[in-house]
Design a protein around this motif. Sequence first.
Motif: not given
Length: 405
Positions: A106-110
Amino acid sequence: MNRIRLHAVALAATLSLTAGAVQAYQNTPGGSTFMLRAEAILPEPGSPSALIVAGDPNGVPPDSPTLRIDPNVPTSPWSGVVSINIRYSTGTVGSASSFICSGAFVSPIHIVTAAHCIDTGAGNGTGTPIVIGDRLAGVAGVGDVRAVFNTPGTPGAAGTFTLGSAVSVAMHSNYKGFGVCPAAVTNPSEFCINDDIAVITMAQAAPEWVKIYSASTVMPGMGTAITHVGFGTTGNGVTGHTANSSSFFIKRTGAGHADRPLDELDDEQNFSGVAEIWSSDFDGGGKDTHCSLFGVCSPSLANNVETTLGGGDSGGPSFAQDAQGNWLLVGNNTFGRRFSATDVSGSFGTAYGGMILGAYQDFLETATNGQINFVTPSAIPEPGTYAMMALGLLGLGAVARRRKA
Protein backbone atom coordinates in the motif's frame (compact mmCIF):
# COMPACT_ATOMS: atom_id res chain seq x y z
CA MET A 1 7.62 -29.68 2.52
CA ASN A 2 4.76 -27.52 3.71
CA ARG A 3 2.60 -28.64 6.59
CA ILE A 4 -0.67 -26.73 6.78
CA ARG A 5 -1.58 -25.66 10.28
CA LEU A 6 -5.33 -25.14 10.33
CA HIS A 7 -6.53 -24.43 13.84
CA ALA A 8 -10.23 -25.31 14.08
CA VAL A 9 -12.56 -24.68 16.99
CA ALA A 10 -16.03 -26.20 16.73
CA LEU A 11 -18.87 -24.47 18.57
CA ALA A 12 -22.37 -25.95 18.69
CA ALA A 13 -24.44 -22.90 17.85
CA THR A 14 -26.16 -21.14 14.95
CA LEU A 15 -26.13 -17.73 13.36
CA SER A 16 -28.54 -15.23 14.87
CA LEU A 17 -29.74 -12.32 12.74
CA THR A 18 -32.14 -9.62 13.81
CA ALA A 19 -33.33 -6.47 12.10
CA GLY A 20 -30.76 -3.70 12.48
CA ALA A 21 -28.12 -5.85 14.20
CA VAL A 22 -25.88 -8.75 13.30
CA GLN A 23 -24.41 -10.92 16.02
CA ALA A 24 -21.10 -12.76 15.73
CA TYR A 25 -21.13 -15.80 13.53
CA GLN A 26 -21.37 -18.92 15.68
CA ASN A 27 -20.22 -22.18 14.15
CA THR A 28 -22.94 -24.65 13.22
CA PRO A 29 -22.84 -28.05 15.00
CA GLY A 30 -19.71 -29.82 13.88
CA GLY A 31 -18.54 -26.77 11.92
CA SER A 32 -15.38 -24.78 12.46
CA THR A 33 -13.65 -21.53 11.59
CA PHE A 34 -9.89 -21.62 11.06
CA MET A 35 -7.06 -19.26 10.21
CA LEU A 36 -5.17 -19.65 6.96
CA ARG A 37 -1.52 -19.30 7.96
CA ALA A 38 0.53 -22.29 6.83
CA GLU A 39 3.83 -23.71 8.00
CA ALA A 40 6.30 -23.57 5.12
CA ILE A 41 10.04 -23.29 4.60
CA LEU A 42 11.21 -20.97 1.83
CA PRO A 43 13.34 -23.34 -0.28
CA GLU A 44 16.38 -22.74 -2.38
CA PRO A 45 15.54 -22.19 -6.05
CA GLY A 46 13.68 -25.23 -7.33
CA SER A 47 10.23 -26.39 -8.34
CA PRO A 48 7.40 -25.23 -6.08
CA SER A 49 3.76 -26.21 -6.16
CA ALA A 50 0.52 -24.19 -6.29
CA LEU A 51 -2.30 -22.40 -4.38
CA ILE A 52 -5.82 -20.68 -4.51
CA VAL A 53 -8.55 -23.29 -4.94
CA ALA A 54 -9.97 -23.90 -8.43
CA GLY A 55 -13.43 -25.06 -9.48
CA ASP A 56 -14.57 -28.42 -10.87
CA PRO A 57 -12.02 -30.05 -13.24
CA ASN A 58 -14.96 -31.51 -15.18
CA GLY A 59 -17.18 -28.45 -14.94
CA VAL A 60 -18.20 -25.96 -17.62
CA PRO A 61 -15.86 -24.38 -18.39
CA PRO A 62 -13.32 -26.89 -16.96
CA ASP A 63 -10.93 -25.54 -14.36
CA SER A 64 -7.64 -26.45 -12.71
CA PRO A 65 -5.10 -24.74 -10.42
CA THR A 66 -2.81 -24.27 -13.41
CA LEU A 67 -5.37 -22.04 -15.11
CA ARG A 68 -5.40 -19.67 -12.10
CA ILE A 69 -1.69 -18.75 -12.21
CA ASP A 70 -0.69 -15.08 -12.44
CA PRO A 71 2.26 -14.68 -14.86
CA ASN A 72 4.22 -12.39 -12.51
CA VAL A 73 4.88 -9.84 -15.26
CA PRO A 74 5.20 -6.15 -14.30
CA THR A 75 2.01 -5.34 -16.22
CA SER A 76 -0.04 -7.78 -14.14
CA PRO A 77 -2.61 -6.01 -11.96
CA TRP A 78 -1.41 -8.26 -9.12
CA SER A 79 2.32 -7.38 -9.20
CA GLY A 80 1.95 -5.70 -5.80
CA VAL A 81 0.77 -8.93 -4.14
CA VAL A 82 3.66 -10.83 -2.51
CA SER A 83 4.22 -13.95 -0.48
CA ILE A 84 5.58 -13.44 3.03
CA ASN A 85 7.92 -15.72 4.98
CA ILE A 86 7.66 -15.37 8.76
CA ARG A 87 10.36 -17.13 10.83
CA TYR A 88 10.75 -16.97 14.60
CA SER A 89 12.24 -18.85 17.50
CA THR A 90 10.09 -20.84 19.90
CA GLY A 91 12.88 -20.79 22.48
CA THR A 92 15.38 -23.35 21.20
CA VAL A 93 18.81 -22.17 20.03
CA GLY A 94 19.45 -22.93 16.37
CA SER A 95 15.87 -23.61 15.28
CA ALA A 96 12.88 -21.56 14.20
CA SER A 97 9.32 -22.01 13.00
CA SER A 98 8.63 -20.88 9.43
CA PHE A 99 5.30 -19.85 7.90
CA ILE A 100 3.86 -18.56 4.64
CA CYS A 101 1.29 -15.78 4.29
CA SER A 102 0.32 -13.28 1.61
CA GLY A 103 0.09 -9.50 1.55
CA ALA A 104 -0.31 -6.40 -0.62
CA PHE A 105 1.78 -3.23 -0.92
CA VAL A 106 0.00 0.00 0.00
CA SER A 107 3.14 2.16 -0.13
CA PRO A 108 6.67 1.44 -1.40
CA ILE A 109 7.60 0.07 2.03
CA HIS A 110 4.32 -1.05 3.63
CA ILE A 111 2.49 -4.37 3.25
CA VAL A 112 -1.00 -5.02 4.63
CA THR A 113 -1.46 -8.58 5.91
CA ALA A 114 -3.20 -10.50 8.71
CA ALA A 115 -2.34 -10.10 12.39
CA HIS A 116 -2.21 -13.86 13.00
CA CYS A 117 0.54 -14.11 10.37
CA ILE A 118 2.94 -12.26 12.68
CA ASP A 119 1.56 -13.64 15.98
CA THR A 120 4.17 -15.72 17.83
CA GLY A 121 1.83 -16.93 20.57
CA ALA A 122 1.12 -20.65 20.94
CA GLY A 123 -1.97 -22.36 19.51
CA ASN A 124 -4.39 -19.87 17.98
CA GLY A 125 -2.09 -17.05 19.05
CA THR A 126 -2.10 -14.53 21.85
CA GLY A 127 -1.71 -11.24 19.99
CA THR A 128 2.07 -11.26 20.52
CA PRO A 129 3.78 -9.76 17.43
CA ILE A 130 7.11 -11.03 16.21
CA VAL A 131 10.17 -9.04 17.36
CA ILE A 132 12.63 -8.49 14.52
CA GLY A 133 15.99 -10.04 15.37
CA ASP A 134 18.06 -13.23 15.24
CA ARG A 135 15.65 -16.14 14.82
CA LEU A 136 18.33 -18.71 15.79
CA ALA A 137 19.43 -17.10 19.08
CA GLY A 138 16.86 -19.04 21.09
CA VAL A 139 14.77 -16.07 22.24
CA ALA A 140 11.12 -16.98 21.85
CA GLY A 141 9.18 -14.71 19.52
CA VAL A 142 12.27 -13.17 17.90
CA GLY A 143 12.80 -13.65 14.18
CA ASP A 144 12.49 -12.14 10.72
CA VAL A 145 9.83 -11.32 8.14
CA ARG A 146 10.68 -11.46 4.43
CA ALA A 147 8.73 -10.52 1.31
CA VAL A 148 9.28 -12.61 -1.82
CA PHE A 149 9.33 -10.63 -5.08
CA ASN A 150 8.66 -12.97 -7.99
CA THR A 151 9.57 -12.16 -11.60
CA PRO A 152 8.76 -13.98 -14.85
CA GLY A 153 10.41 -17.32 -15.54
CA THR A 154 10.30 -20.78 -14.05
CA PRO A 155 8.70 -20.25 -10.63
CA GLY A 156 11.30 -20.46 -7.89
CA ALA A 157 14.23 -20.89 -10.28
CA ALA A 158 17.46 -18.96 -9.83
CA GLY A 159 17.07 -15.33 -10.80
CA THR A 160 13.28 -15.32 -10.71
CA PHE A 161 12.81 -13.99 -7.20
CA THR A 162 14.41 -11.61 -4.72
CA LEU A 163 13.84 -11.12 -1.01
CA GLY A 164 13.14 -8.01 1.01
CA SER A 165 13.42 -7.83 4.81
CA ALA A 166 11.16 -6.08 7.30
CA VAL A 167 12.37 -3.64 9.92
CA SER A 168 9.17 -3.62 11.97
CA VAL A 169 5.60 -4.89 12.21
CA ALA A 170 2.42 -3.32 13.58
CA MET A 171 -0.42 -5.52 14.84
CA HIS A 172 -3.88 -4.12 15.60
CA SER A 173 -3.99 -3.52 19.37
CA ASN A 174 -7.39 -5.22 19.77
CA TYR A 175 -6.22 -8.48 18.22
CA LYS A 176 -5.48 -10.94 21.04
CA GLY A 177 -5.40 -14.20 19.12
CA PHE A 178 -7.55 -15.94 16.54
CA GLY A 179 -11.00 -16.58 18.05
CA VAL A 180 -10.32 -14.61 21.23
CA CYS A 181 -13.13 -12.27 22.26
CA PRO A 182 -12.78 -9.01 24.22
CA ALA A 183 -14.38 -8.48 27.62
CA ALA A 184 -17.21 -6.54 25.96
CA VAL A 185 -18.55 -9.74 24.40
CA THR A 186 -21.13 -11.04 26.84
CA ASN A 187 -21.84 -14.43 25.24
CA PRO A 188 -19.10 -16.89 26.34
CA SER A 189 -19.77 -19.13 23.33
CA GLU A 190 -18.77 -16.47 20.79
CA PHE A 191 -15.68 -17.07 18.60
CA CYS A 192 -14.25 -13.68 17.63
CA ILE A 193 -12.15 -13.26 14.50
CA ASN A 194 -12.22 -9.46 14.36
CA ASP A 195 -9.23 -7.08 14.20
CA ASP A 196 -7.04 -9.62 12.35
CA ILE A 197 -5.01 -7.02 10.50
CA ALA A 198 -1.37 -5.94 10.51
CA VAL A 199 1.18 -3.85 8.62
CA ILE A 200 4.75 -4.87 7.76
CA THR A 201 7.32 -2.12 7.21
CA MET A 202 10.17 -3.04 4.87
CA ALA A 203 13.79 -1.93 5.17
CA GLN A 204 13.92 -0.86 1.51
CA ALA A 205 11.41 0.19 -1.09
CA ALA A 206 9.91 -2.50 -3.27
CA PRO A 207 11.17 -2.85 -6.86
CA GLU A 208 9.74 -0.24 -9.23
CA TRP A 209 7.58 -2.81 -11.05
CA VAL A 210 5.64 -3.63 -7.86
CA LYS A 211 2.19 -2.02 -7.93
CA ILE A 212 1.09 0.11 -4.99
CA TYR A 213 -2.62 -0.21 -4.20
CA SER A 214 -5.10 2.30 -2.84
CA ALA A 215 -7.67 1.11 -0.32
CA SER A 216 -11.40 1.72 -0.39
CA THR A 217 -13.18 3.31 2.53
CA VAL A 218 -16.22 1.15 1.72
CA MET A 219 -16.95 -2.49 0.92
CA PRO A 220 -18.97 -3.48 -2.17
CA GLY A 221 -22.58 -4.39 -1.58
CA MET A 222 -24.35 -7.65 -2.36
CA GLY A 223 -24.08 -8.82 -5.96
CA THR A 224 -20.61 -7.33 -6.55
CA ALA A 225 -17.85 -9.89 -7.08
CA ILE A 226 -14.55 -9.30 -5.30
CA THR A 227 -11.26 -10.75 -6.50
CA HIS A 228 -8.89 -12.66 -4.21
CA VAL A 229 -5.15 -13.07 -4.80
CA GLY A 230 -2.76 -15.21 -2.78
CA PHE A 231 -0.07 -17.86 -2.43
CA GLY A 232 -1.95 -20.39 -0.32
CA THR A 233 -3.01 -24.01 -0.62
CA THR A 234 -4.59 -25.08 -3.89
CA GLY A 235 -7.08 -27.80 -4.79
CA ASN A 236 -10.47 -27.95 -6.46
CA GLY A 237 -14.08 -27.66 -5.38
CA VAL A 238 -14.76 -31.39 -5.73
CA THR A 239 -11.97 -32.88 -3.60
CA GLY A 240 -10.97 -29.80 -1.56
CA HIS A 241 -7.50 -28.65 -0.55
CA THR A 242 -4.41 -30.42 -1.85
CA ALA A 243 -2.08 -31.16 1.06
CA ASN A 244 1.33 -29.44 1.15
CA SER A 245 0.58 -27.24 -1.87
CA SER A 246 1.14 -23.66 -0.69
CA SER A 247 3.93 -21.89 -2.59
CA PHE A 248 6.06 -18.80 -2.13
CA PHE A 249 6.52 -18.54 -5.89
CA ILE A 250 3.14 -19.01 -7.58
CA LYS A 251 0.16 -16.75 -6.99
CA ARG A 252 -3.32 -17.41 -8.25
CA THR A 253 -6.55 -15.50 -8.46
CA GLY A 254 -10.23 -16.20 -8.08
CA ALA A 255 -13.39 -14.38 -7.06
CA GLY A 256 -16.55 -14.61 -5.02
CA HIS A 257 -19.43 -12.49 -3.77
CA ALA A 258 -19.13 -11.04 -0.27
CA ASP A 259 -22.47 -11.95 1.31
CA ARG A 260 -22.89 -8.66 3.13
CA PRO A 261 -25.93 -9.49 5.29
CA LEU A 262 -23.61 -11.92 7.11
CA ASP A 263 -21.09 -9.18 7.99
CA GLU A 264 -19.91 -9.32 11.60
CA LEU A 265 -19.92 -6.07 13.54
CA ASP A 266 -17.56 -4.54 16.11
CA ASP A 267 -16.68 -7.04 18.85
CA GLU A 268 -15.45 -4.25 21.15
CA GLN A 269 -19.05 -2.99 21.07
CA ASN A 270 -20.54 -6.46 21.67
CA PHE A 271 -21.26 -6.80 17.95
CA SER A 272 -22.87 -3.48 17.21
CA GLY A 273 -21.67 -0.50 15.21
CA VAL A 274 -19.70 -0.82 11.98
CA ALA A 275 -19.15 -4.05 10.01
CA GLU A 276 -15.61 -5.37 10.40
CA ILE A 277 -15.73 -8.84 8.79
CA TRP A 278 -16.90 -9.96 5.35
CA SER A 279 -17.56 -13.55 4.30
CA SER A 280 -18.28 -15.52 1.15
CA ASP A 281 -19.20 -19.11 0.37
CA PHE A 282 -17.69 -21.36 -2.33
CA ASP A 283 -20.58 -22.01 -4.70
CA GLY A 284 -20.54 -24.99 -7.04
CA GLY A 285 -21.56 -28.58 -7.41
CA GLY A 286 -25.15 -27.59 -6.65
CA LYS A 287 -24.16 -26.05 -3.31
CA ASP A 288 -24.85 -22.46 -2.19
CA THR A 289 -24.50 -22.80 1.57
CA HIS A 290 -25.09 -19.20 2.62
CA CYS A 291 -28.33 -19.35 0.66
CA SER A 292 -29.52 -22.73 1.97
CA LEU A 293 -28.55 -22.11 5.62
CA PHE A 294 -29.13 -18.38 6.05
CA GLY A 295 -31.21 -17.23 3.07
CA VAL A 296 -28.38 -15.01 1.79
CA CYS A 297 -28.38 -15.81 -1.92
CA SER A 298 -25.78 -14.03 -4.02
CA PRO A 299 -25.16 -15.14 -7.61
CA SER A 300 -22.70 -17.94 -8.36
CA LEU A 301 -19.76 -17.11 -10.61
CA ALA A 302 -18.40 -19.20 -13.49
CA ASN A 303 -16.72 -22.50 -12.61
CA ASN A 304 -13.32 -21.11 -13.63
CA VAL A 305 -13.76 -17.93 -11.53
CA GLU A 306 -15.46 -18.91 -8.24
CA THR A 307 -12.93 -19.82 -5.56
CA THR A 308 -12.13 -20.28 -1.89
CA LEU A 309 -8.95 -19.80 0.15
CA GLY A 310 -6.38 -22.10 1.72
CA GLY A 311 -3.46 -22.13 4.14
CA GLY A 312 -0.97 -19.46 3.06
CA ASP A 313 -3.63 -17.10 1.67
CA SER A 314 -3.91 -15.36 5.04
CA GLY A 315 -3.21 -11.66 4.76
CA GLY A 316 -3.69 -11.68 1.02
CA PRO A 317 -5.85 -9.00 -0.58
CA SER A 318 -9.40 -8.85 -1.86
CA PHE A 319 -10.06 -6.26 -4.57
CA ALA A 320 -12.97 -4.50 -6.23
CA GLN A 321 -12.86 -2.28 -9.30
CA ASP A 322 -14.02 1.31 -9.26
CA ALA A 323 -15.84 3.01 -12.13
CA GLN A 324 -12.52 3.87 -13.77
CA GLY A 325 -11.32 0.26 -13.70
CA ASN A 326 -8.81 0.72 -10.87
CA TRP A 327 -8.34 -2.22 -8.53
CA LEU A 328 -8.94 -1.07 -4.94
CA LEU A 329 -8.19 -3.01 -1.79
CA VAL A 330 -11.43 -3.66 0.05
CA GLY A 331 -10.42 -6.45 2.43
CA ASN A 332 -7.78 -8.88 3.55
CA ASN A 333 -8.23 -12.66 3.68
CA THR A 334 -7.95 -14.35 7.07
CA PHE A 335 -10.15 -17.40 7.66
CA GLY A 336 -11.80 -20.49 6.24
CA ARG A 337 -15.02 -22.08 7.47
CA ARG A 338 -16.72 -25.48 7.42
CA PHE A 339 -20.38 -25.94 8.30
CA SER A 340 -20.31 -29.57 9.43
CA ALA A 341 -17.85 -32.23 10.51
CA THR A 342 -18.27 -33.93 7.15
CA ASP A 343 -17.38 -30.85 5.10
CA VAL A 344 -14.04 -31.18 3.31
CA SER A 345 -11.97 -28.01 3.69
CA GLY A 346 -11.66 -26.19 0.39
CA SER A 347 -14.57 -27.98 -1.27
CA PHE A 348 -17.81 -26.57 -2.68
CA GLY A 349 -20.15 -25.48 0.11
CA THR A 350 -17.47 -24.26 2.52
CA ALA A 351 -16.81 -20.57 3.18
CA TYR A 352 -14.10 -18.01 3.87
CA GLY A 353 -13.59 -14.32 4.58
CA GLY A 354 -11.54 -11.57 6.17
CA MET A 355 -11.41 -8.02 7.47
CA ILE A 356 -13.05 -4.99 5.83
CA LEU A 357 -10.19 -2.51 5.39
CA GLY A 358 -12.37 0.59 5.60
CA ALA A 359 -13.29 -0.36 9.17
CA TYR A 360 -9.60 -0.11 10.09
CA GLN A 361 -8.73 3.11 8.30
CA ASP A 362 -7.32 4.88 11.36
CA PHE A 363 -5.09 1.92 12.28
CA LEU A 364 -3.77 1.59 8.73
CA GLU A 365 -3.08 5.29 8.38
CA THR A 366 -1.17 5.28 11.67
CA ALA A 367 0.76 2.07 10.96
CA THR A 368 1.88 3.35 7.53
CA ASN A 369 2.69 6.84 8.80
CA GLY A 370 -0.01 8.21 6.53
CA GLN A 371 1.40 6.62 3.38
CA ILE A 372 -1.63 4.44 2.59
CA ASN A 373 -4.09 6.10 0.23
CA PHE A 374 -7.80 5.67 1.04
CA VAL A 375 -10.42 6.61 -1.55
CA THR A 376 -14.21 6.56 -1.55
CA PRO A 377 -15.35 5.38 -4.98
CA SER A 378 -18.85 6.37 -6.03
CA ALA A 379 -19.32 2.97 -7.69
CA ILE A 380 -19.06 1.04 -4.40
CA PRO A 381 -22.05 1.68 -2.07
CA GLU A 382 -21.60 2.37 1.61
CA PRO A 383 -22.35 -0.56 3.94
CA GLY A 384 -25.99 -0.56 4.95
CA THR A 385 -27.27 0.99 1.71
CA TYR A 386 -27.61 -2.19 -0.33
CA ALA A 387 -30.81 -4.21 -0.52
CA MET A 388 -31.11 -7.28 1.68
CA MET A 389 -31.61 -10.55 -0.14
CA ALA A 390 -35.16 -11.77 0.61
CA LEU A 391 -35.58 -15.47 1.59
CA GLY A 392 -36.42 -15.24 5.26
CA LEU A 393 -34.09 -12.46 6.51
CA LEU A 394 -35.28 -9.07 7.71
CA GLY A 395 -33.71 -5.91 6.34
CA LEU A 396 -30.40 -4.94 7.86
CA GLY A 397 -30.51 -1.46 9.39
CA ALA A 398 -28.11 1.09 8.03
CA VAL A 399 -25.19 1.91 10.30
CA ALA A 400 -22.93 4.92 10.19
CA ARG A 401 -19.39 4.12 9.21
CA ARG A 402 -16.99 4.54 12.09
CA ARG A 403 -13.27 4.38 11.80
CA LYS A 404 -11.59 1.92 14.09
CA ALA A 405 -8.25 2.91 15.58
